[in-house]
Design a protein around this motif. Sequence first.
Motif, PDB file in Angstrom:
ATOM      1  N   ILE A   1     -18.271  35.167 -11.342  1.00  8.62           N
ATOM      2  CA  ILE A   1     -17.079  36.005 -11.494  1.00  8.62           C
ATOM      3  C   ILE A   1     -17.242  36.912 -12.713  1.00  8.62           C
ATOM      4  O   ILE A   1     -17.988  36.611 -13.637  1.00  8.62           O
ATOM      5  CB  ILE A   1     -15.773  35.175 -11.563  1.00  8.62           C
ATOM      6  CG1 ILE A   1     -15.672  34.374 -12.855  1.00  8.62           C
ATOM      7  CG2 ILE A   1     -15.650  34.254 -10.356  1.00  8.62           C
ATOM      8  CD1 ILE A   1     -14.335  33.684 -13.037  1.00  8.62           C
ATOM      9  N   SER A   2     -16.504  38.004 -12.710  1.00 12.09           N
ATOM     10  CA  SER A   2     -16.608  38.974 -13.799  1.00 12.09           C
ATOM     11  C   SER A   2     -15.922  38.446 -15.063  1.00 12.09           C
ATOM     12  O   SER A   2     -15.113  37.516 -15.006  1.00 12.09           O
ATOM     13  CB  SER A   2     -15.951  40.297 -13.386  1.00 12.09           C
ATOM     14  OG  SER A   2     -14.532  40.156 -13.352  1.00 12.09           O
ATOM     15  N   LYS A   3     -16.225  39.074 -16.191  1.00 12.20           N
ATOM     16  CA  LYS A   3     -15.587  38.695 -17.466  1.00 12.20           C
ATOM     17  C   LYS A   3     -14.077  38.933 -17.391  1.00 12.20           C
ATOM     18  O   LYS A   3     -13.306  38.147 -17.936  1.00 12.20           O
ATOM     19  CB  LYS A   3     -16.197  39.490 -18.631  1.00 12.20           C
ATOM     20  CG  LYS A   3     -17.612  39.105 -18.935  1.00 12.20           C
ATOM     21  CD  LYS A   3     -17.692  37.648 -19.355  1.00 12.20           C
ATOM     22  CE  LYS A   3     -19.128  37.232 -19.594  1.00 12.20           C
ATOM     23  NZ  LYS A   3     -19.282  35.790 -19.744  1.00 12.20           N
ATOM     24  N   GLN A   4     -13.673  39.976 -16.696  1.00 11.04           N
ATOM     25  CA  GLN A   4     -12.241  40.250 -16.546  1.00 11.04           C
ATOM     26  C   GLN A   4     -11.576  39.134 -15.736  1.00 11.04           C
ATOM     27  O   GLN A   4     -10.499  38.665 -16.091  1.00 11.04           O
ATOM     28  CB  GLN A   4     -12.012  41.608 -15.887  1.00 11.04           C
ATOM     29  CG  GLN A   4     -10.546  41.984 -15.799  1.00 11.04           C
ATOM     30  CD  GLN A   4     -10.345  43.372 -15.215  1.00 11.04           C
ATOM     31  OE1 GLN A   4     -11.296  44.102 -14.986  1.00 11.04           O
ATOM     32  NE2 GLN A   4      -9.095  43.725 -14.974  1.00 11.04           N
ATOM     33  N   GLU A   5     -12.204  38.705 -14.652  1.00 13.81           N
ATOM     34  CA  GLU A   5     -11.654  37.611 -13.847  1.00 13.81           C
ATOM     35  C   GLU A   5     -11.628  36.311 -14.643  1.00 13.81           C
ATOM     36  O   GLU A   5     -10.682  35.521 -14.530  1.00 13.81           O
ATOM     37  CB  GLU A   5     -12.484  37.428 -12.571  1.00 13.81           C
ATOM     38  CG  GLU A   5     -12.337  38.562 -11.576  1.00 13.81           C
ATOM     39  CD  GLU A   5     -13.364  38.508 -10.460  1.00 13.81           C
ATOM     40  OE1 GLU A   5     -12.977  38.825  -9.314  1.00 13.81           O
ATOM     41  OE2 GLU A   5     -14.536  38.157 -10.719  1.00 13.81           O
ATOM     42  N   GLU A   6     -12.646  36.121 -15.479  1.00 12.10           N
ATOM     43  CA  GLU A   6     -12.691  34.931 -16.329  1.00 12.10           C
ATOM     44  C   GLU A   6     -11.510  34.925 -17.303  1.00 12.10           C
ATOM     45  O   GLU A   6     -10.879  33.886 -17.530  1.00 12.10           O
ATOM     46  CB  GLU A   6     -14.016  34.909 -17.094  1.00 12.10           C
ATOM     47  CG  GLU A   6     -14.311  33.600 -17.760  1.00 12.10           C
ATOM     48  CD  GLU A   6     -15.691  33.586 -18.394  1.00 12.10           C
ATOM     49  OE1 GLU A   6     -15.774  33.098 -19.538  1.00 12.10           O
ATOM     50  OE2 GLU A   6     -16.666  34.038 -17.761  1.00 12.10           O
ATOM     51  N   LYS A   7     -11.199  36.098 -17.869  1.00  9.79           N
ATOM     52  CA  LYS A   7     -10.056  36.209 -18.782  1.00  9.79           C
ATOM     53  C   LYS A   7      -8.744  35.918 -18.049  1.00  9.79           C
ATOM     54  O   LYS A   7      -7.852  35.259 -18.595  1.00  9.79           O
ATOM     55  CB  LYS A   7      -9.999  37.592 -19.419  1.00  9.79           C
ATOM     56  CG  LYS A   7     -11.072  37.836 -20.431  1.00  9.79           C
ATOM     57  CD  LYS A   7     -10.451  37.915 -21.800  1.00  9.79           C
ATOM     58  CE  LYS A   7     -11.505  38.244 -22.832  1.00  9.79           C
ATOM     59  NZ  LYS A   7     -11.674  37.187 -23.784  1.00  9.79           N
ATOM     60  N   VAL A   8      -8.612  36.408 -16.817  1.00 10.66           N
ATOM     61  CA  VAL A   8      -7.417  36.136 -16.012  1.00 10.66           C
ATOM     62  C   VAL A   8      -7.302  34.631 -15.764  1.00 10.66           C
ATOM     63  O   VAL A   8      -6.227  34.050 -15.929  1.00 10.66           O
ATOM     64  CB  VAL A   8      -7.448  36.920 -14.676  1.00 10.66           C
ATOM     65  CG1 VAL A   8      -6.353  36.443 -13.737  1.00 10.66           C
ATOM     66  CG2 VAL A   8      -7.311  38.414 -14.931  1.00 10.66           C
ATOM     67  N   LEU A   9      -8.407  33.997 -15.383  1.00 12.54           N
ATOM     68  CA  LEU A   9      -8.414  32.552 -15.150  1.00 12.54           C
ATOM     69  C   LEU A   9      -8.013  31.806 -16.413  1.00 12.54           C
ATOM     70  O   LEU A   9      -7.191  30.890 -16.371  1.00 12.54           O
ATOM     71  CB  LEU A   9      -9.787  32.090 -14.664  1.00 12.54           C
ATOM     72  CG  LEU A   9      -9.968  30.586 -14.474  1.00 12.54           C
ATOM     73  CD1 LEU A   9      -8.988  30.051 -13.429  1.00 12.54           C
ATOM     74  CD2 LEU A   9     -11.407  30.272 -14.080  1.00 12.54           C
ATOM     75  N   GLN A  10      -8.557  32.213 -17.544  1.00  7.45           N
ATOM     76  CA  GLN A  10      -8.210  31.576 -18.812  1.00  7.45           C
ATOM     77  C   GLN A  10      -6.715  31.693 -19.093  1.00  7.45           C
ATOM     78  O   GLN A  10      -6.064  30.715 -19.468  1.00  7.45           O
ATOM     79  CB  GLN A  10      -9.011  32.185 -19.957  1.00  7.45           C
ATOM     80  CG  GLN A  10      -8.703  31.536 -21.302  1.00  7.45           C
ATOM     81  CD  GLN A  10      -9.530  32.114 -22.434  1.00  7.45           C
ATOM     82  OE1 GLN A  10     -10.524  32.801 -22.202  1.00  7.45           O
ATOM     83  NE2 GLN A  10      -9.119  31.841 -23.649  1.00  7.45           N
ATOM     84  N   GLY A  11      -6.163  32.871 -18.902  1.00  5.66           N
ATOM     85  CA  GLY A  11      -4.732  33.071 -19.125  1.00  5.66           C
ATOM     86  C   GLY A  11      -3.883  32.215 -18.197  1.00  5.66           C
ATOM     87  O   GLY A  11      -2.871  31.641 -18.616  1.00  5.66           O
ATOM     88  N   LEU A  12      -4.284  32.129 -16.940  1.00  7.07           N
ATOM     89  CA  LEU A  12      -3.542  31.303 -15.979  1.00  7.07           C
ATOM     90  C   LEU A  12      -3.605  29.825 -16.354  1.00  7.07           C
ATOM     91  O   LEU A  12      -2.590  29.112 -16.287  1.00  7.07           O
ATOM     92  CB  LEU A  12      -4.094  31.512 -14.563  1.00  7.07           C
ATOM     93  CG  LEU A  12      -3.848  32.896 -13.946  1.00  7.07           C
ATOM     94  CD1 LEU A  12      -4.647  33.045 -12.658  1.00  7.07           C
ATOM     95  CD2 LEU A  12      -2.364  33.114 -13.707  1.00  7.07           C
ATOM     96  N   LEU A  13      -4.784  29.374 -16.749  1.00  6.79           N
ATOM     97  CA  LEU A  13      -4.920  27.966 -17.150  1.00  6.79           C
ATOM     98  C   LEU A  13      -4.096  27.662 -18.396  1.00  6.79           C
ATOM     99  O   LEU A  13      -3.405  26.637 -18.455  1.00  6.79           O
ATOM    100  CB  LEU A  13      -6.386  27.617 -17.391  1.00  6.79           C
ATOM    101  CG  LEU A  13      -7.260  27.532 -16.154  1.00  6.79           C
ATOM    102  CD1 LEU A  13      -8.733  27.400 -16.538  1.00  6.79           C
ATOM    103  CD2 LEU A  13      -6.834  26.384 -15.260  1.00  6.79           C
ATOM    104  N   GLU A  14      -4.153  28.560 -19.376  1.00  4.01           N
ATOM    105  CA  GLU A  14      -3.346  28.365 -20.588  1.00  4.01           C
ATOM    106  C   GLU A  14      -1.872  28.284 -20.249  1.00  4.01           C
ATOM    107  O   GLU A  14      -1.156  27.399 -20.733  1.00  4.01           O
ATOM    108  CB  GLU A  14      -3.602  29.495 -21.588  1.00  4.01           C
ATOM    109  CG  GLU A  14      -4.944  29.409 -22.261  1.00  4.01           C
ATOM    110  CD  GLU A  14      -5.288  30.643 -23.093  1.00  4.01           C
ATOM    111  OE1 GLU A  14      -4.547  31.659 -23.028  1.00  4.01           O
ATOM    112  OE2 GLU A  14      -6.314  30.595 -23.794  1.00  4.01           O
ATOM    113  N   ARG A  15      -1.415  29.202 -19.416  1.00  4.25           N
ATOM    114  CA  ARG A  15       0.005  29.218 -19.043  1.00  4.25           C
ATOM    115  C   ARG A  15       0.391  27.965 -18.277  1.00  4.25           C
ATOM    116  O   ARG A  15       1.436  27.361 -18.538  1.00  4.25           O
ATOM    117  CB  ARG A  15       0.318  30.471 -18.231  1.00  4.25           C
ATOM    118  CG  ARG A  15       1.816  30.718 -18.148  1.00  4.25           C
ATOM    119  CD  ARG A  15       2.134  32.059 -17.572  1.00  4.25           C
ATOM    120  NE  ARG A  15       2.284  31.892 -16.138  1.00  4.25           N
ATOM    121  CZ  ARG A  15       2.015  32.810 -15.232  1.00  4.25           C
ATOM    122  NH1 ARG A  15       1.558  33.978 -15.598  1.00  4.25           N
ATOM    123  NH2 ARG A  15       2.199  32.576 -13.967  1.00  4.25           N
TER     124      ARG A  15
END
Length: 168
Positions: free
Chosen positions: A139-153
């Motif tokens: 997955i792209s770095k942008q998708e990784e950041k989205v995943l990280q944000g979703l997991l944090e939330r």
Amino acid sequence: MDFIHYSDLVDKVNNIVTMQNIELALLVDRFMRKIHFGLQSKAHDFDRERVGPGGGIVLLTLADMGCPGLNELTRRVARDKSQMTRTIRSLETKGLVARRASPDDARVSLVHLTREGEAVVDELRQAVAETIGEILAPISKQEEKVLQGLLERALIDSGAEGSAPETR
């Protein structure tokens, strides 16, 4: 002309949601197993203290919690008391954790990482990050950041224990 009753529609929507939840649960389970197997395959490279998966979980949890009581730590890592006592004793023998009496209640043992334990935690975190990085490589770095944000939330909003490391 066929009419769908409201209750039938609600049942159909609930079935779809349930199936989506099951599919998500299976994906999360598969992801966690990939992390576990990835770490096991690399253990010879980073587990120089031979703490194993159980000891690693305890050390990482202590890094998040700071200096909890033994009972709270036992509850947090979902172990029984005898397992936790053996694990803590082993980690103590290796110089990775130390116990002290609580200043509020001498019957309560507080557990904390030593400097050596903190160094092992750093190595464990690096190994976990590398393993997850390998899994997320497609997955792209942008998708990784989205995943990280979703997991944090999800972890913070659900009140999940250990969702954010506590500072000491």
